[in-house]
Design a protein around this motif. Structure first.
Motif, short mmCIF file in Angstrom:
data_model
loop_
_atom_site.label_atom_id
_atom_site.label_comp_id
_atom_site.label_asym_id
_atom_site.label_seq_id
_atom_site.Cartn_x
_atom_site.Cartn_y
_atom_site.Cartn_z
N SER A 68 27.34 38.46 35.01
CA SER A 68 27.70 37.17 35.62
C SER A 68 29.02 36.65 35.07
CB SER A 68 26.58 36.14 35.41
OG SER A 68 26.54 35.67 34.07
N LEU A 69 29.31 36.93 33.79
CA LEU A 69 30.59 36.52 33.20
C LEU A 69 31.75 37.26 33.87
CD1 LEU A 69 29.80 36.38 29.36
CD2 LEU A 69 29.68 34.53 31.04
N LEU A 70 31.58 38.55 34.09
CA LEU A 70 32.62 39.33 34.76
C LEU A 70 32.92 38.78 36.15
CD1 LEU A 70 31.39 42.86 33.65
CD2 LEU A 70 33.70 41.98 33.23
N HIS A 71 31.88 38.47 36.89
CA HIS A 71 32.06 37.92 38.24
C HIS A 71 32.62 36.50 38.21
CE1 HIS A 71 28.92 40.98 39.94
NE2 HIS A 71 30.12 41.50 39.83
N ILE B 44 36.06 34.75 39.93
CA ILE B 44 35.98 33.57 40.81
C ILE B 44 36.83 32.42 40.26
CG2 ILE B 44 34.42 31.78 41.70
CD1 ILE B 44 32.22 33.95 41.73
N ASP B 45 36.80 32.24 38.93
CA ASP B 45 37.49 31.11 38.30
C ASP B 45 38.93 31.43 37.89
OD1 ASP B 45 35.09 29.80 38.57
OD2 ASP B 45 34.46 30.12 36.49
N ASN B 46 39.37 32.67 38.12
CA ASN B 46 40.71 33.08 37.67
C ASN B 46 40.90 32.85 36.18
OD1 ASN B 46 41.75 33.89 40.28
ND2 ASN B 46 41.86 31.72 40.80
N ALA B 47 39.89 33.18 35.41
CA ALA B 47 39.93 32.96 33.97
C ALA B 47 40.98 33.86 33.31
CB ALA B 47 38.56 33.23 33.36
N VAL B 48 41.49 33.40 32.18
CA VAL B 48 42.49 34.19 31.45
C VAL B 48 41.99 34.63 30.08
CG1 VAL B 48 44.45 33.17 32.65
CG2 VAL B 48 43.59 32.09 30.56
N THR B 49 40.96 33.97 29.56
CA THR B 49 40.42 34.35 28.25
C THR B 49 38.90 34.40 28.32
OG1 THR B 49 40.33 32.06 27.45
CG2 THR B 49 42.32 33.32 26.97
N ARG B 50 38.33 35.18 27.42
CA ARG B 50 36.88 35.26 27.26
C ARG B 50 36.61 35.81 25.87
NH1 ARG B 50 32.46 33.10 29.35
NH2 ARG B 50 33.28 33.43 31.46
N ASN C 247 41.13 42.18 39.28
CA ASN C 247 39.91 41.64 39.89
C ASN C 247 38.98 42.73 40.40
OD1 ASN C 247 40.64 39.01 39.39
ND2 ASN C 247 41.43 38.63 41.45
N LYS C 248 39.53 43.76 41.03
CA LYS C 248 38.68 44.78 41.63
C LYS C 248 37.84 45.49 40.58
CE LYS C 248 41.54 45.72 45.73
NZ LYS C 248 42.31 46.74 46.46
N MET C 249 38.49 45.90 39.49
CA MET C 249 37.75 46.61 38.45
C MET C 249 36.74 45.70 37.77
SD MET C 249 40.25 49.27 36.48
CE MET C 249 40.94 50.70 37.32
#
Length: 449
Positions: free
Chosen positions: A203-206, A210-216, A228-230
């Motif tokens: 769910s984090l990957l997805h 969706i949110d165009n996140a830059v960090t995790r 995004n595709k990968m």
């Protein structure tokens, strides 16, 4: 039960039709909290006594009544209680995710490089221990002795090459867990903890796409690092491997529970895309606005926690009443966790959060603090309607929330859910695991990230 309690205090709950049982539960919880706040019978800075959570906790009380109690008042560290199991969690997850395709292998394991909070598997392991003391196990329906790694079909038919596992060796029931863990946690429950983390990581990957996140987790997000595709495909791969592991638990009820979690995550995401029940067409606060938000929160956050806690009790062959209590704990703790998360977006700095402050507003999301503020500040309506897209909208919305009691009302509601979670397991036999579950509710309210 809550209606009778309010009636005794001279208060009432207004009932309205609802489309689902879950929505009605959320509506009742919300109306109770708001009524108590308004009547000043619920002090926002003081923990209150809460009655057992409905029929589930009442029935659990009947089961556990009279059992010997452990010495009270002992502070426990939930991580220490199940530390041996958690020590092997990431290793086992990476074994589940091995792929013969180098790029897929790298992306699928990307978020396992940095340790997350592991809150969800921690809860599964604690609930497994806490319910192991149930005196009325279904002894006639013992857990399947086959290994959690044993496939139903031939591996040549499955064609699911995983270089990190060894399909040439027929594993025993304990081979995946050859360390001295807790005897009260079954191999199937350990695997459930890993499956729970796989679903959460997917769910984090997805979500990051969706949110165009830059960090995790203090690193570049997977969508930024690989595209995004990968990232989307890696999330799908995690769900696929989680589904295979889930099937090999050989418990239809647990499979049904955890499969619906995946559907709930998608349903919740679709609800979030609308943001409010009125969407952009008519941005006016109504009685359904916060109810809609809480239903979305259950689907996106609390469903995984509640159904994994319930599944842990099911795998342990607990009595039905204990299974219901485990579910009630997870449901309420999950709602409290997300409400605190919403509150922190308004109360912490960017450095403390590890992400930009006000990120929810930047994404066009009206969360609990703003919704509470909106009720008494109708000027927020146009900002919500255009999802804070205009210049200055985010700052203006934050200022209105700061000058209202939206954050405090969110904290009060979160505390109510946390208290209800603890009440749901109040009649479990005293044990370190039960104390750990209680401590998790307290940590949820105190967390700063």
């Amino acid at each position: 039960m809550r209606a009778r309690a309010l009636s005794a205090a001279g208060l009432t709950i207004r009932r309205t039709p609802s489309t689902s049982v879950c929505s009605q539960c959320l509506r009742d919880d919300l109306l109770l909290t708001q009524t108590l706040i308004q009547s000043r019978k619920f002090h926002p800075t003081r923990r209150r006594d809460v009655s057992p959570f409905g029929a589930a906790a009442t029935a659990a009380q009947a089961i556990f009544k009279g059992m010997p109690k452990a010495p009270p008042g002992i502070s426990v560290d939930p991580l220490r209680i199940v530390g041996k199991e958690l020590k092997f969690l990431t290793k086992n997850i990476r074994q589940l995710l091995g792929s013969g395709h180098p790029a897929l292998d790298k992306v699928a394991k990307y978020y396992t490089r940095s340790e997350g909070k592991h809150m969800r598997p921690l809860l599964v392991l604690l609930m497994s221990q806490a319910t192991a003391l149930d005196p009325r196990k279904h002894t006639s329906d013992s857990p399947n002795p086959r290994s959690v790694d044993s496939s139903f079909s031939s591996l040549s038919i499955l064609d699911d090459a995983n270089p990190d596992s060894n399909p040439l060796v027929a594993p025993s029931a304990e081979s995946q867990y050859d360390f001295a863990g807790d005897d009260n946690i079954l191999p199937a429950q350990r695997r459930l903890a890993e499956i729970t983390e796989l679903i959460h990581t997917a769910s984090l990957l997805h979500d990051d796409v969706i949110d165009n996140a830059v960090t995790r987790r203090a690193n570049s997000s997977a969508n930024l690092a690989f595209g995004n595709k990968m990232a989307v495909l890696a999330g799908d791969f995690l769900l696929g491997r989680a589904s295979v592991a889930l099937a090999r638990l050989r418990d239809p009820e647990v499979t049904e529970l955890m499969a619906t979690v995946i559907a709930n995550l998608v349903e919740g995401e679709f609800m979030q895309l609308k943001n409010t029940a009125q969407d952009e067409a008519k941005p006016i606060y109504t009685d359904e606005t916060l109810d809609y938000y809480l239903q979305k929160t259950y689907l996106k956050t609390a469903s995984l926690i509640s159904k994994s806690c319930r599944s842990a009790a099911v795998l342990g062959r607990s009595a039905p009443e204990v299974i219901e209590a485990a579910y009630a704990y997870g449901r309420n703790l999950g709602l409290a966790f997300q409400l605190v998360d919403d509150m922190l977006d308004y109360t912490l700095t960017e450095a403390e959060l590890g992400k930009p402050a006000g990120a929810d507003l930047e994404l066009g999301l009206a969360t609990a603090p703003l919704l509470f503020a909106w009720k008494s500040n109708p000027e927020l309506g146009p900002l919500v309607g255009r999802k804070f897209r205009n210049e200055g909208d985010v700052q203006r919305a934050r200022e209105i929330v700061y000058h209202s009691n939206g954050v405090e009302q969110t904290r009060v509601l979160a505390q109510d859910y946390a208290d209800t979670a603890v009440a749901a397991i109040s009649d479990f036999p005293d044990s370190e695991a039960k104390s750990g579950l209680i401590e998790m509710a307290e940590k949820t309210m105190k967390r700063r990230k």
